[in-house]
Design an enzyme around this catalytic site. Structure first.
Site, short mmCIF file in Angstrom:
data_model
loop_
_atom_site.label_atom_id
_atom_site.label_comp_id
_atom_site.label_asym_id
_atom_site.label_seq_id
_atom_site.Cartn_x
_atom_site.Cartn_y
_atom_site.Cartn_z
N LYS A 1 41.00 47.38 38.36
CA LYS A 1 41.40 48.66 38.96
C LYS A 1 40.53 49.07 40.15
CE LYS A 1 44.51 49.92 35.83
NZ LYS A 1 45.90 49.68 36.19
N TYR B 1 45.33 35.58 29.47
CA TYR B 1 44.30 36.25 28.67
C TYR B 1 44.22 35.52 27.34
CZ TYR B 1 44.75 40.23 31.91
OH TYR B 1 44.79 41.04 33.01
N PRO C 1 35.68 45.02 35.08
CA PRO C 1 36.76 44.30 35.77
C PRO C 1 37.95 43.94 34.88
CG PRO C 1 34.86 42.87 35.40
CD PRO C 1 34.45 44.23 34.94
N TYR D 1 49.04 49.03 33.48
CA TYR D 1 48.45 47.80 34.03
C TYR D 1 48.58 47.77 35.55
CZ TYR D 1 47.44 42.73 34.03
OH TYR D 1 46.90 41.49 34.21
N HIS E 1 53.12 38.86 41.83
CA HIS E 1 52.79 38.49 40.48
C HIS E 1 53.23 39.55 39.48
CE1 HIS E 1 50.66 36.79 37.23
NE2 HIS E 1 50.29 35.80 37.99
#
Ligand code: APR
Length: 404
Positions: A308, A212, A304, A401, A83
């Site tokens: 991580k 998002y 969350p 990220y 991904h």
């Protein structure tokens, strides 16, 4: 005194006792066992429970490399998905970031944590690793000396005392390691003031990216898990129970916040699980207390928002395994001395980025005086505009990220 009267009649030992069989404890156990270290894992839950508990599912490229390095990534490569794109949906339209091909980025592996845990456990047991399920650690004692011990409750309820040279606390946020810290240990705690309703839907993913959605009614998130299961999140008012809304209302709200009318419908399905997540975080400092070392959630909790937690857990386990192996095989304790500072640098970096993501995605936190204010919304919009238009900002995002 008879055995039943003696509170700790049963005594056992190992060079390293690892508390907890989550990602941190299992990576550590595998690495120590492979290095020939005498270790045992003590796990409160049953094997079935450990292998079926649904948690995170996003593994960073570095995590894949660590697992590869130690021959622990077979399942990840066989069944995990790759991904490298996320899609932001805002009032100004939608934009995609192909973070996998930006800067120092790289692609995530999407691999449900219970699959990783199952792989790690199978690998450990197949090679003769020692683990005790349904054995709850109660306390770690004498960590300031050279022979610490752990008191436990065995499956039959009998108290047992396990002595060791070192104890690794990988038993999460409510474990015995945290409860046994000396008064000098500091817990830095922060509440982002945001709550999520986490949902596991029996439905195929609705987009081929992490979604998002930034909306005045609150954040909504979309994360693929497998071809038939998708994780959704809704920013949620703190204190409202997870079952307060019927399924229909949840899907309708997801449609609104994900702007399904503009960008296409969501694939609906039965909501198999619901959970409330308050976006809080903490860091224990230091991570070493004599012979006791903390790793994973026991060391630091992350909200969350940037996924991580499991990645840090694997990284810390690798660092700790190397340091313990050096100490026990060569008497070289330099790695153990460095352990806390080395991991804290990664932890604070991850906390900082997670905080940034949290501010980017949400309407003003509960209790914020500016809640609903023009100011908060304008800052968020400006941040998103910068991310949409600035290549340097995108590269910074990609690096953070996927990194730990
Ligand atoms: N005695 C023995 N085992 C315990 C005890 C105890 N007192 N308390 C908790 N445990 C076990 C739990 O049952 C669990 O299996 O410790 C394990 C901790 O595992 P995780 O919570 O998964 O923590 P960790 O290994 O640090 O993994 C970090 O990845 O998905 C993220 O946030 C998630 O975050 C977890 C993470």
């Amino acid at each position: 005194m008879t055995e039943s009267q003696n509170p700790c009649a049963l005594r056992e030992s190992a060079d390293v006792i690892v508390l907890g069989a989550g990602p941190a404890g299992l990576v550590l156990g595998n690495l120590l066992h492979a290095a020939g270290i005498d270790c045992v894992l003590l796990e409160r839950a049953s094997r079935t429970h450990v292998q079926t508990r649904a948690r995170a599912g996003f593994l960073a490229p570095d995590t894949g490399r660590i697992l590869d390095r130690h021959g622990l990534a077979d399942g990840l490569h066989r069944r995990g998905l790759r991904h490298g794109t996320c899609e932001f949906r805002t009032e100004d339209g939608r934009f995609r970031l192909d973070y996998g091909s930006l800067g120092q980025g790289g692609q995530h592996h999407v691999y449900p944590q219970q699959n990783l845990v199952t792989d790690l456990l199978t690998h450990y047991l197949d090679r003769g690793g020692r683990i005790r399920f349904q054995t709850e650690a109660l306390a770690v004692r004498d960590a300031d000396g050279t022979r610490p011990y752990v008191t436990t409750r065995e499956p039959d309820g009998r108290p047992t005392r396990w002595s060791a040279r070192y104890v690794a606390g990988c038993d999460g946020r409510h474990g015995a390691a945290r409860r046994s810290l000396p008064p000098g240990a500091v817990r830095h705690h922060h509440d982002h003031g945001v709550t999520w309703l986490g949902l596991l839907a029996e439905a195929p993913p609705s987009l081929d990216a992490v979604g998002y959605a930034v909306h005045d009614r609150g954040f909504a998130g979309h994360m693929a898990r497998t071809a038939d299961v998708t994780r959704y999140y809704l920013q949620w008012q703190r204190g409202i129970p997870a079952d307060a809304w019927p399924e229909q209302r949840i899907w309708d709200e997801l449609d609104v916040r994900m702007r399904a009318a503009d960008h296409g419908p969501l694939h609906r399905g039965t909501l198999r699980e619901r959970g409330i997540f308050d976006l809080t975080c903490d860091v224990i400092e230091p991570l070493r207390h004599g012979s006791l070392f903390l790793a994973g959630d026991a060391a630091s909790l992350l909200a969350p928002a940037a996924a991580k937690g499991a990645n840090l857990a694997v990284l810390e386990a690798e660092i700790l395994a190397g340091a313990l192996t050096d100490a026990l095989t060569r008497g070289d304790t330099a790695g153990l001395d460095r352990y806390s500072d080395q991991c804290l640098a990664h932890i604070w970096r991850a906390q900082e980025f997670t905080g940034w993501m949290t501010r980017l995605l949400h309407t003003a936190p509960d209790g914020d005086q500016d809640a609903g204010s023009f100011f908060h919304a304008a800052l968020r919009r400006s941040r998103l505009a910068s991310l949409r238009t600035s290549r340097i900002h995108q590269e910074w995002f990609a690096e953070n990220y996927v990194g730990v």
